[in-house]
Design a protein around this motif. Sequence first.
Motif: not given
Length: 492
Positions: A18-39
Motif C-alpha cells: 500500500r502507498i499513502y500520500i497526503e498534501n502532495f501537489k494535487s493529492i489531498k489524501h490518497l491510500e492505494l492498495e497495490l497488486s503484483p504486476g501492473v497497476n
Amino acid sequence: MESTEKVRHSEDRVFVRRIYIENFKSIKHLELELSPGVNVLVGPNASGKTNILEALDFLRKALIDHAGRIPYAPHIPKYWSGKDLMYSRDPSKTIVLGLTLEHYHIAKGEEYITCRQTVDFKAYFRYSPQLDTLVPFRYRVEIEPEITVVDVSLNRIRVETMIDVIEKLLYEKMTNLLVGIEVESQGLLKEFESKYVKSGDHYIYEAEVKFSEPLLFFHLFPSPFTMCTFERPEVVCITVAPTPSQRQPTLIPVVSGYCEEYGKKPIVLGFRVEDEETFPTLFELPREALRRVIFIRHPDIGALAEPKPYQGELRLDERATNLASVLLALQGVRGGVPEDISDALAKLFPGLSIRIRSHMGRVALMAEENGLELPPPNIPDGAIKLLAIMTAVELKPSILLIDEIENSMHAKMLEYIVDRLNSLGIPVIVATHSPIVVDLLEPHRILIVFRDSEHGTYVERIEEPEKLYEELKRLGIALSDYVFYRLTYKES
C-alpha cells in the motif's frame, strides 16, 4: 524454531502492499492498495496520474539520495521551490508519504515455511522558509497492527507496545544470538520495565533526542544493535541509538511475524546478524524498499547520443541518460548482457544487437543491425525505451514506476512489455493514455484517476470487475471503450 536444523535455504521478499500520500501537489489524501504486476493509472490530463508516481520518487530522493547532503534540496532540479510540491502550494500544510510493506521469510528444506509480517512506515515533511525546501521532521513505524509503534520527531522518541504480548513473551527463556548463551528472561523483563511505563493496555517508552531536520532519516536505524530470541512464541528485541554519537539505547520489542504452520503464533525468523546487509531487520525494511524504488519517464534520446562518464552505478535515472553506464555495470555483475534483455531485443528488433563502447572513462550506447554499426542517434527510439524498461527490471526494484509507457512503442511491444511486467512479483504502477495498454489488462488492475476542487486527486476502481469483464465480452465491447468513454470521459 524447531525445524532449524532441517532448513537448508531461506530467502526474504518484501512486497509494497500500500502507498499513502497526503498534501502532495494535487493529492489531498490518497491510500492505494497495490497488486503484483501492473497497476495502471488512467484518467484525463491534469488529473494527477504522474503526481502519484512523483510522490514515491520524491520520498526516495528525500530519504535516501539526499540524506546528509548540504544543501538539502530533494525537490531540485524538477521544481523551483519546495512549495511547488505542497497541496495548493500552501506552506502551512504537512506532507505525509508512506508505504505498507509485507515481509515474507521463506525457509526451504525438508519443511517449507513461510512467515509474514507487516511494517507500516510514514514520513512527515514540512516547508522550511530558511532553506526553501521540504524537510522531514517526523517518522512513524508500526510493526504488525498495534504490536509495536515507534514514533520519532525532532526532539522525542516514543515507543508503544502491547502489554499482554510482552509479558507473555518475556517470561520465556531467551538465547542471545550475538554471544550464543542462554539467560533468564526475568532479567530482561526487569530491564524492560525500568525503561517502560504501563498505560492502559500498552507499555510506553519516551526519551528526549535531538535531530537536525535534513538528517532525521539518515540516523533512523544506526548500528550496532543486539537481538534476542525466545522459544515459541518468540520476540526479537533490537537495541538502537537515537544518533550515532549519543549511543543512548532504546529497547524496542518486535514481534517478528506469524507463520501459518504454527497456528499463526508469533515466531522468530532467524535473523542473521553477520549478514545484515542482505537480511535487513524489520526497522531497516522501509529504507531498503525506498532505496530500490525506480521511476522511468520517456528516455532523453538527445542526451543518450553523447558519451557519459562511467560511474559504475546500478541505479537508472528517470530519463535513462545513464543507460550505457548502468548496462555496463550490469554486464560486469552478470558476466554479459542479461539474458532477458537479449531475448527482448531478439523478439522485437530482429537483427539488432546492443553493445557498450568504453573509452577514457566514458561510455556510449552503440548498436549493430545485420552487421551495420549504428551510432546512438540512429538507434530506434523504441529500442532505447525497451532497453530502459528491461534494464529497470534487471535492477530488481521494490516498486517500478513508469510514466506514459506507450511512448515510442507499437502494440506488439506493449503486449510484450505488459506481459513481462505482469510476471514480476512486485507492484508496477503505470500511467497511460493508451487504450491498448488498458485492453491488455484485467479490470481489477485499472485505477481510474479523477480530480476536483473538493477532493483533489482521487482514485476509483471498477466495481465488480469480473462481472464487468464477462458483460463486456458478451456485448463485444473493449475494456478501453468502457474506461475511456463511459468512465473517464463522462465523469470528467
